[in-house]
Design an enzyme around this catalytic site. Structure first.
Site, PDB file in Angstrom:
ATOM      1  N   HIS A  22      17.053 -34.559  27.711  1.00 57.50           N
ATOM      2  CA  HIS A  22      18.178 -33.705  28.101  1.00 57.50           C
ATOM      3  C   HIS A  22      18.898 -34.248  29.328  1.00 57.50           C
ATOM      4  O   HIS A  22      18.845 -33.667  30.409  1.00 57.50           O
ATOM      5  CB  HIS A  22      17.696 -32.261  28.299  1.00 57.50           C
ATOM      6  CG  HIS A  22      17.415 -31.588  26.995  1.00 57.50           C
ATOM      7  ND1 HIS A  22      16.399 -30.702  26.790  1.00 57.50           N
ATOM      8  CD2 HIS A  22      18.040 -31.713  25.788  1.00 57.50           C
ATOM      9  CE1 HIS A  22      16.416 -30.301  25.537  1.00 57.50           C
ATOM     10  NE2 HIS A  22      17.394 -30.902  24.900  1.00 57.50           N
ATOM     11  N   HIS A  26      10.891 -33.516  23.225  1.00 59.73           N
ATOM     12  CA  HIS A  26      10.546 -32.095  23.141  1.00 59.73           C
ATOM     13  C   HIS A  26      10.157 -31.671  21.718  1.00 59.73           C
ATOM     14  O   HIS A  26      10.005 -30.488  21.432  1.00 59.73           O
ATOM     15  CB  HIS A  26      11.701 -31.239  23.665  1.00 59.73           C
ATOM     16  CG  HIS A  26      13.028 -31.766  23.284  1.00 59.73           C
ATOM     17  ND1 HIS A  26      13.791 -32.523  24.111  1.00 59.73           N
ATOM     18  CD2 HIS A  26      13.700 -31.682  22.120  1.00 59.73           C
ATOM     19  CE1 HIS A  26      14.907 -32.873  23.483  1.00 59.73           C
ATOM     20  NE2 HIS A  26      14.863 -32.375  22.277  1.00 59.73           N
ATOM     21  N   CYS A  35       6.427 -35.787  23.492  1.00 55.60           N
ATOM     22  CA  CYS A  35       5.554 -35.930  24.668  1.00 55.60           C
ATOM     23  C   CYS A  35       4.150 -35.419  24.325  1.00 55.60           C
ATOM     24  O   CYS A  35       4.006 -34.376  23.683  1.00 55.60           O
ATOM     25  CB  CYS A  35       6.128 -35.112  25.819  1.00 55.60           C
ATOM     26  SG  CYS A  35       4.977 -35.023  27.190  1.00 55.60           S
ATOM     27  N   HIS A  45      15.598 -23.062  23.083  1.00 55.63           N
ATOM     28  CA  HIS A  45      15.257 -24.432  23.478  1.00 55.63           C
ATOM     29  C   HIS A  45      14.546 -25.159  22.322  1.00 55.63           C
ATOM     30  O   HIS A  45      13.653 -24.582  21.680  1.00 55.63           O
ATOM     31  CB  HIS A  45      14.360 -24.412  24.721  1.00 55.63           C
ATOM     32  CG  HIS A  45      14.213 -25.762  25.352  1.00 55.63           C
ATOM     33  ND1 HIS A  45      13.323 -26.699  24.887  1.00 55.63           N
ATOM     34  CD2 HIS A  45      14.855 -26.335  26.387  1.00 55.63           C
ATOM     35  CE1 HIS A  45      13.427 -27.791  25.618  1.00 55.63           C
ATOM     36  NE2 HIS A  45      14.348 -27.597  26.540  1.00 55.63           N
ATOM     37  N   GLU A  70      12.208 -27.273  22.152  1.00 55.40           N
ATOM     38  CA  GLU A  70      10.735 -27.303  22.219  1.00 55.40           C
ATOM     39  C   GLU A  70      10.156 -25.975  21.715  1.00 55.40           C
ATOM     40  O   GLU A  70       9.171 -25.959  20.960  1.00 55.40           O
ATOM     41  CB  GLU A  70      10.268 -27.559  23.654  1.00 55.40           C
ATOM     42  CG  GLU A  70       8.744 -27.640  23.728  1.00 55.40           C
ATOM     43  CD  GLU A  70       8.206 -27.618  25.150  1.00 55.40           C
ATOM     44  OE1 GLU A  70       8.866 -28.174  26.053  1.00 55.40           O
ATOM     45  OE2 GLU A  70       7.128 -27.047  25.351  1.00 55.40           O
ATOM     46  N   SER A 101      19.258 -29.470  30.834  1.00 59.13           N
ATOM     47  CA  SER A 101      17.827 -29.736  31.050  1.00 59.13           C
ATOM     48  C   SER A 101      17.133 -28.483  31.567  1.00 59.13           C
ATOM     49  O   SER A 101      17.430 -27.995  32.662  1.00 59.13           O
ATOM     50  CB  SER A 101      17.678 -30.898  32.039  1.00 59.13           C
ATOM     51  OG  SER A 101      16.441 -30.803  32.715  1.00 59.13           O
ATOM     52  N   ASN A 122      14.095 -28.032  32.671  1.00 61.04           N
ATOM     53  CA  ASN A 122      13.299 -28.155  33.903  1.00 61.04           C
ATOM     54  C   ASN A 122      14.182 -28.339  35.133  1.00 61.04           C
ATOM     55  O   ASN A 122      13.846 -27.880  36.217  1.00 61.04           O
ATOM     56  CB  ASN A 122      12.222 -29.228  33.757  1.00 61.04           C
ATOM     57  CG  ASN A 122      12.757 -30.618  33.923  1.00 61.04           C
ATOM     58  OD1 ASN A 122      12.886 -31.105  35.040  1.00 61.04           O
ATOM     59  ND2 ASN A 122      13.107 -31.266  32.830  1.00 61.04           N
TER      60      ASN A 122
HETATM   61  S1  SF4 Z   1       8.223 -32.395  31.529  1.00 65.75           S
HETATM   62 FE1  SF4 Z   1       6.060 -32.570  30.998  1.00 65.75          FE
HETATM   63  S2  SF4 Z   1       5.995 -31.883  28.877  1.00 65.75           S
HETATM   64 FE2  SF4 Z   1       8.122 -32.331  29.305  1.00 65.75          FE
HETATM   65  S3  SF4 Z   1       8.389 -34.462  28.667  1.00 65.75           S
HETATM   66 FE3  SF4 Z   1       7.845 -34.487  30.837  1.00 65.75          FE
HETATM   67  S4  SF4 Z   1       5.617 -34.762  30.907  1.00 65.75           S
HETATM   68 FE4  SF4 Z   1       6.199 -34.094  28.850  1.00 65.75          FE
END
Ligand code: SF4
Length: 297
Positions: free
Chosen positions: A47, A79, A101, A129, A131, A223, A225
């Site tokens: 992302h 994801h 991942c 999302h 994921e 994104s 995160n």
């Molecule tokens: S944030 Fe964590 S779960 Fe997501 S791709 Fe990165 S290591 Fe993998």
């Protein structure tokens, strides 16, 4: 003005792995400057739009639907993908490279396992999302997706409950939801599948924001995160979420003080560097110093 940096920022192990896999596939004849092997990702590989564009220039193209292609190599994004799509791909003439991942894969397998053992799966995460859509499919499409503690009241089931999380969820939200579930449900199996790299970055962002007068959070607007980091920071101090250097505004830096810089797990180093250089540029700031003993890109 003083700049302080998160010790860990930019690519996590899952994203680095996905990028390395994508870059390891020979896609171009450099002498002829042409793309020789079509390589695709279903949805963006990661992302971050700027990095996805860079990959596209190397011959890795993001498509939105499987019927756009018939042959070539297809990379599963970091994801993950829904099970139904993976089954379809299996029947096609495509070479598959799985860049899911390993932490996402673990959450997928837990969703499958809980479902098969008779649990009603609760996924703590953002419904839309990719994921979460993938995790939902691994629970046979029969899970409840819970975004906030209030959503717990909407769960209707007589089954025992197994909880997992989107890997990039905020640890605080996950704990609040689990607390609410514990009051409502007797038989509860909890798997905290938030990845360590995500929680570490969230913890650091909080610590940095507590010391800073202003936080710059770098990463894709899509994104999850990076958005999480931004939300954590803006609760504590003035914060801005930027994707590219052009978005920085001199007025943000007009007062002297401490500027904290962090970046999401899908943000490439080249973007972090370009933004840090711009923050340091005389047009934006005067008298900028960097704190010693920090990770300065
Ligand atoms: S944030 Fe964590 S779960 Fe997501 S791709 Fe990165 S290591 Fe993998």
């Amino acid at each position: 003005m003083r700049l302080i940096f998160a010790k860990k920022m930019g690519f996590c192990s899952g994203v680095s792995r996905a990028i390395s896999l994508a870059q390891s596939i020979p896609t171009r004849d450099n002498k002829k400057r042409t793309v020789t092997t079509p390589v695709y990702t279903l949805g963006p590989l990661i992302h971050n739009p700027q990095e996805v564009e860079r990959l596209e220039r190397l011959g890795v193209k993001a498509i939105s639907r499987l019927n756009q292609i018939k042959t070539g190599t297809l990379i599963v994004p970091s994801h993950g993908l829904p099970q139904s799509i993976l089954k379809k791909i299996d029947k096609m003439q495509l070479k598959l490279i799985d860049a899911t991942c390993p932490f996402v894969k673990r959450a997928q397998l837990l969703a499958k396992n809980l479902y098969e053992r008779g649990y009603h799966v609760v996924i703590v995460g953002q419904k839309s999302h990719p994921e979460v859509i993938s995790l939902f499919s691994f629970a046979n499409g029969e899970a409840s997706v819970v975004e906030t503690p209030q959503d717990v009241e909407k769960i209707k089931t007589n089954k025992k409950i197994g909880v997992i999380s989107q890997t990039t969820q905020s640890a605080e939200n996950f704990q609040k939801i689990v607390k609410r579930l514990k009051i409502k449900i007797k038989k509860l199996k909890i798997h905290n599948t938030i990845c360590k790299e995500t929680s570490q970055r969230q913890k650091e962002a909080k610590g940095l924001a507590e010391k800073a007068d202003l936080m710059v959070v770098i990463g894709g607007k899509n994104s999850a995160n990076t958005n999480r980091l931004y939300n954590i920071c803006k609760k504590i101090t003035r914060a801005y979420h930027v994707e590219s250097p052009e978005e920085l505004r001199p007025s943000w830096f007009s007062k002297r003080g401490v500027v904290g810089i962090t970046a999401g797990t899908s943000t490439p180093e080249w973007i972090i560097k370009s933004i840090v250089n711009r923050v340091r540029s005389p047009h934006l700031t005067r008298d900028s110093k960097c704190q010693k003993n920090t990770n300065i890109p």
